[in-house]
Write a protein that holds these residues in place. Structure first.
Motif, mmCIF file in Angstrom:
data_model
loop_
_atom_site.group_PDB
_atom_site.id
_atom_site.type_symbol
_atom_site.label_atom_id
_atom_site.label_comp_id
_atom_site.label_asym_id
_atom_site.label_seq_id
_atom_site.Cartn_x
_atom_site.Cartn_y
_atom_site.Cartn_z
ATOM 1 N N LEU A 154 0.808 -1.213 0.000
ATOM 2 C CA LEU A 154 0.000 0.000 0.000
ATOM 3 C C LEU A 154 0.846 1.269 0.000
ATOM 4 O O LEU A 154 0.372 2.344 0.351
ATOM 5 C CB LEU A 154 -0.944 -0.022 1.206
ATOM 6 C CG LEU A 154 -1.951 -1.180 1.170
ATOM 7 C CD1 LEU A 154 -2.738 -1.268 2.470
ATOM 8 C CD2 LEU A 154 -2.907 -1.032 -0.018
ATOM 9 N N GLY A 155 2.113 1.142 -0.410
ATOM 10 C CA GLY A 155 2.959 2.312 -0.564
ATOM 11 C C GLY A 155 2.955 2.844 -1.984
ATOM 12 O O GLY A 155 3.492 3.915 -2.250
ATOM 13 N N ASP B 263 -0.562 7.214 6.298
ATOM 14 C CA ASP B 263 0.324 6.547 7.251
ATOM 15 C C ASP B 263 0.468 7.365 8.531
ATOM 16 O O ASP B 263 0.474 6.823 9.636
ATOM 17 C CB ASP B 263 1.704 6.315 6.629
ATOM 18 C CG ASP B 263 1.671 5.294 5.495
ATOM 19 O OD1 ASP B 263 0.619 4.654 5.306
ATOM 20 O OD2 ASP B 263 2.690 5.143 4.802
ATOM 21 N N ARG B 264 0.613 8.681 8.367
ATOM 22 C CA ARG B 264 0.732 9.541 9.550
ATOM 23 C C ARG B 264 -0.513 9.459 10.418
ATOM 24 O O ARG B 264 -0.426 9.347 11.647
ATOM 25 C CB ARG B 264 0.970 11.003 9.137
ATOM 26 C CG ARG B 264 0.869 11.982 10.317
ATOM 27 C CD ARG B 264 0.937 13.422 9.868
ATOM 28 N NE ARG B 264 -0.097 13.805 8.939
ATOM 29 C CZ ARG B 264 -1.349 14.110 9.283
ATOM 30 N NH1 ARG B 264 -1.746 14.025 10.555
ATOM 31 N NH2 ARG B 264 -2.229 14.467 8.374
ATOM 32 N N GLU C 92 10.962 -5.418 2.484
ATOM 33 C CA GLU C 92 10.631 -3.991 2.517
ATOM 34 C C GLU C 92 9.122 -3.836 2.463
ATOM 35 O O GLU C 92 8.460 -4.440 1.627
ATOM 36 C CB GLU C 92 11.295 -3.268 1.340
ATOM 37 C CG GLU C 92 11.217 -1.763 1.393
ATOM 38 C CD GLU C 92 9.901 -1.195 0.863
ATOM 39 O OE1 GLU C 92 9.560 -0.042 1.182
ATOM 40 O OE2 GLU C 92 9.196 -1.915 0.112
ATOM 41 N N HIS C 93 8.583 -3.055 3.393
ATOM 42 C CA HIS C 93 7.132 -2.853 3.436
ATOM 43 C C HIS C 93 6.783 -1.412 3.750
ATOM 44 O O HIS C 93 7.499 -0.723 4.493
ATOM 45 C CB HIS C 93 6.492 -3.741 4.514
ATOM 46 C CG HIS C 93 5.990 -5.059 4.020
ATOM 47 N ND1 HIS C 93 5.235 -5.200 2.873
ATOM 48 C CD2 HIS C 93 6.127 -6.322 4.525
ATOM 49 C CE1 HIS C 93 4.930 -6.481 2.699
ATOM 50 N NE2 HIS C 93 5.471 -7.175 3.671
ATOM 51 N N ASN C 94 5.656 -0.992 3.193
ATOM 52 C CA ASN C 94 5.058 0.277 3.585
ATOM 53 C C ASN C 94 4.359 0.113 4.937
ATOM 54 O O ASN C 94 3.902 -0.971 5.292
ATOM 55 C CB ASN C 94 4.045 0.706 2.510
ATOM 56 C CG ASN C 94 3.134 1.832 2.962
ATOM 57 O OD1 ASN C 94 1.979 1.602 3.293
ATOM 58 N ND2 ASN C 94 3.654 3.035 3.003
ATOM 59 N N PHE C 95 4.270 1.203 5.675
ATOM 60 C CA PHE C 95 3.629 1.186 6.986
ATOM 61 C C PHE C 95 2.239 0.560 6.942
ATOM 62 O O PHE C 95 1.909 -0.349 7.718
ATOM 63 C CB PHE C 95 3.528 2.621 7.528
ATOM 64 C CG PHE C 95 2.592 2.782 8.682
ATOM 65 C CD1 PHE C 95 3.032 2.634 9.980
ATOM 66 C CD2 PHE C 95 1.246 3.079 8.484
ATOM 67 C CE1 PHE C 95 2.169 2.765 11.058
ATOM 68 C CE2 PHE C 95 0.368 3.218 9.546
ATOM 69 C CZ PHE C 95 0.832 3.055 10.840
ATOM 70 N N GLU C 96 1.371 1.032 6.035
ATOM 71 C CA GLU C 96 -0.031 0.594 6.075
ATOM 72 C C GLU C 96 -0.192 -0.883 5.749
ATOM 73 O O GLU C 96 -1.105 -1.539 6.258
ATOM 74 C CB GLU C 96 -0.896 1.433 5.130
ATOM 75 C CG GLU C 96 -2.380 1.243 5.422
ATOM 76 C CD GLU C 96 -3.309 1.594 4.275
ATOM 77 O OE1 GLU C 96 -4.514 1.279 4.387
ATOM 78 O OE2 GLU C 96 -2.839 2.157 3.270
ATOM 79 N N CYS D 79 -3.182 6.741 -16.013
ATOM 80 C CA CYS D 79 -3.087 7.104 -14.600
ATOM 81 C C CYS D 79 -2.840 5.857 -13.765
ATOM 82 O O CYS D 79 -2.854 4.738 -14.275
ATOM 83 C CB CYS D 79 -4.372 7.789 -14.124
ATOM 84 S SG CYS D 79 -4.786 9.309 -14.994
ATOM 85 N N PHE D 80 -2.611 6.030 -12.487
ATOM 86 C CA PHE D 80 -2.548 4.902 -11.563
ATOM 87 C C PHE D 80 -2.934 5.371 -10.171
ATOM 88 O O PHE D 80 -2.914 6.570 -9.867
ATOM 89 C CB PHE D 80 -1.176 4.226 -11.566
ATOM 90 C CG PHE D 80 -0.028 5.127 -11.194
ATOM 91 C CD1 PHE D 80 0.264 5.413 -9.877
ATOM 92 C CD2 PHE D 80 0.782 5.663 -12.189
ATOM 93 C CE1 PHE D 80 1.332 6.235 -9.540
ATOM 94 C CE2 PHE D 80 1.857 6.481 -11.853
ATOM 95 C CZ PHE D 80 2.133 6.767 -10.532
ATOM 96 N N ILE D 81 -3.282 4.406 -9.286
ATOM 97 C CA ILE D 81 -3.772 4.765 -7.960
ATOM 98 C C ILE D 81 -2.635 5.005 -6.974
ATOM 99 O O ILE D 81 -2.790 5.765 -6.016
ATOM 100 C CB ILE D 81 -4.739 3.687 -7.422
ATOM 101 C CG1 ILE D 81 -5.481 4.210 -6.188
ATOM 102 C CG2 ILE D 81 -3.997 2.397 -7.106
ATOM 103 C CD1 ILE D 81 -6.628 3.333 -5.733
ATOM 104 N N GLY D 82 -1.489 4.367 -7.178
ATOM 105 C CA GLY D 82 -0.365 4.580 -6.282
ATOM 106 C C GLY D 82 -0.726 4.307 -4.838
ATOM 107 O O GLY D 82 -1.232 3.247 -4.492
#
Length: 565
Positions: free
Chosen positions: A223-224, A260-261, A368-372, A471-474
């Motif tokens: 989800l990053g 994330d914050r 490696e992972h994103n916080f969410e 486009c993309f959702i990112g």
């Protein structure tokens, strides 16, 4: 012609003296003593360079040439190594010899798209005269508070919904600490059943294979922004030879992103438990958490909560948890650039292969992972993969945390079904458009995700659904524009951001972003030249920054030709 004859012994002594003399600036004893006192007993290992630069900057307000030379000697690094790192990151103020140090206090006003629409330019114009010469006022790229636009930071302390009066009051008041009313600390989290799942995994009530299989069944993707399947990533890294490391990315610098914050400053242990479960399942030895420097309050809180975790660990043999502080570089949201930064270097993306899962942090296989992504682990494992996939609309599955900002009545993080459309998101989750504003356009995936017109309001927002439209959702950062805005202005704002944030490593991105920013700043766009530039940047840039930077421009040309007429 007369020639001076130098005795061989003297020549040898001269060469010897040259070899013994240190290269570069001579170290000032007073500066060296200050650096030694500041670092104390902390390790001088090279990967701590950025951490030590922060200590000097925090203490003295800037980085003098004398302190940089002293730090280089203390860490046994070349002065050029220290200087190139210090000058790479935006939050380090390197003072050249003979130049005056910056003002003791700096006010950063975010000039990202959401803040620009909310009046950031007016603040930047008025604040210098109001605050005087003792305060430095500068524009800053996105600071991760888009729902509070316009946002500013006084020193290291945020000012939401900033006005001249609010900023002046913060300058006079100094540090004000704020903890959200719904903050869940370690004791609260445990009382609510927290870490029970982790303990069950450690005790053998859950086996690794069933845990990874549940993650795979859930369909949870990173989800990053990249969207790589989380369960598959666990399996890949686990198959690599140890020791294995983990790097957690909380550098969310994509303009429009702040989810994330919001989650971190309210429920940090839900993320920490998910992180420790992932570490157990994959066999991780040490965990590095990389938190962006703009999140000063989150950093203080996270340090305190991790300390509690270490004092009363919920598991035996808990991996080492190390917090690392960013220094203001959007590029460090890219996984390999983040790893370079954790290692104490400039945040330059790496060429691939090898991939981070194989050769990552300190040359070791790295998860490696994103916080969410880690934030959802506990819910998925407790409720099952089918629970997560039971959500969704328009043929999509799962949940998405949308960071919504711009011209809506109720901006913020909106937990909604994957596949929801922008119109449904605005109407059902954001209270509609602001009074006096009509929906005109939207950015579905932050600054790099492109721009679409309001007429295309029925596209499901999810991974892989927006690519056919350029486009993309990112990371699901949605910025909503109204009839009082233009897509051209949005593209100009985003391209200035990319120009500012390009790491400069590759020519297509370094030159391309600057050239594109200049071209679209003109009243009449050279469409043929922009199309050629876009193709080169997409095909030849090393990482996603340069590859995606043309998206807003291409979308303006394709969907908003009337603005260019």
């Amino acid at each position: 012609m007369n020639h001076m004859i130098i005795p061989i012994a003297v020549q040898g002594a001269s060469k010897q003296r040259k070899r013994e003399a240190p290269k570069g600036r001579r170290v000032d004893p007073a500066a060296l003593a200050e650096v030694q006192s500041l670092l104390g007993t902390a390790s001088r290992q090279p990967d701590l360079l950025i951490e030590h630069l922060h200590k000097i900057q925090d203490r003295f307000g800037s980085l003098s040439a004398a302190h940089l030379a002293a730090l280089a000697q203390e860490m046994r690094l070349a002065q050029t190594e220290v200087y190139e790192v210090a000058t790479f990151y935006h939050h380090f103020d390197v003072v050249k010899e003979g130049d005056a140090a910056p003002a003791a206090l700096t006010v950063r006003v975010c000039d990202g798209l959401s803040c620009e629409m909310a009046g950031a330019r007016d603040l930047l114009a008025k604040l210098p005269a109001l605050l005087g010469t003792d305060v430095r006022v500068i524009a800053a790229p996105c600071i991760g508070r888009c729902e509070q636009a316009p946002a500013a930071v006084v020193g290291q302390h945020p000012v939401p919904h900033a006005s001249c009066e609010a900023i002046a009051a913060k300058v006079d008041a100094g540090e004000i600490k704020h903890v959200p009313d719904d903050f869940v600390d370690y004791a609260d989290y445990q009382s609510q059943g927290g870490y029970t799942l982790l303990k069950a995994c450690i005790a053998g009530a859950r086996d690794v294979e069933s845990v990874i299989k549940t993650m795979e069944d859930s369909g949870l993707r990173g989800l990053g922004g990249a969207g790589f399947p989380a369960g598959r990533k666990w399996r890949i890294v686990r198959a690599e030879n140890g020791p294995r490391l983990m790097a957690v990315n909380i550098d969310e610098g994509e303009p429009g992103t702040f989810k994330d914050r919001v989650y971190l400053e309210r429920d940090p242990h839900r993320f920490l438990e998910g992180m420790l479960i992932a570490a157990w399942a994959v066999g991780i030895e040490s965990i590095y958490i990389y938190l962006r420097d703009e999140y000063h309050g989150c950093r203080s809180m996270l340090e305190a909560e991790v300390a509690k975790l270490k004092d009363s660990p919920p598991m035996s043999g808990m991996p080492q948890i190390i917090l690392r502080r960013g220094a203001g570089a959007y590029i460090c949201g890219e996984e390999s650039a983040m790893i370079e930064s954790i290692e104490g270097k400039r945040g330059m993306p790496r060429l691939r292969p090898p991939y981070v899962a194989q050769v990552g942090l300190f040359g070791r296989p790295t998860l490696e992972h994103n916080f969410e992504t880690l934030y959802w682990v506990r819910d998925i494992l407790e409720k099952g993969g089918a629970w997560f996939t039971s959500h969704g609309r328009n043929g999509r599955k799962g949940l998405r945390s949308f960071s919504v900002s711009g011209r809506v009545k109720q901006p913020g993080v909106k937990l909604a079904p994957a596949g929801i459309t922008i119109q449904e998101l605005i109407d059902e989750y954001c209270g509609g458009m602001q009074d006096g504003h009509r929906f005109y356009a939207y950015l579905p995936g932050g600054a790099s995700g492109g721009i679409l017109p309001a007429a295309m309001n029925d596209i499901p927002l999810d991974f892989d659904t927006l690519q056919p439209y350029g486009c993309f959702i990112g990371s699901a950062a949605v910025v909503v524009l109204s009839d009082q805005d233009t897509a051209v202005d949005a593209a100009r704002n985003t391209m200035q951001f990319f120009k500012h944030e390009s790491c400069g490593q590759c020519t297509p991105c370094r030159v391309g972003t600057a050239k594109a920013a200049a071209l679209i700043d003109r009243p009449k766009w050279d469409l043929a030249l922009l199309a050629d530039l876009s193709l080169v940047m997409r095909d030849a840039s090393i990482c996603g920054l340069g590859q995606a930077a043309p998206n807003p421009i291409d979308c303006v040309v394709k969907y908003f030709p009337h603005e260019l007429a």
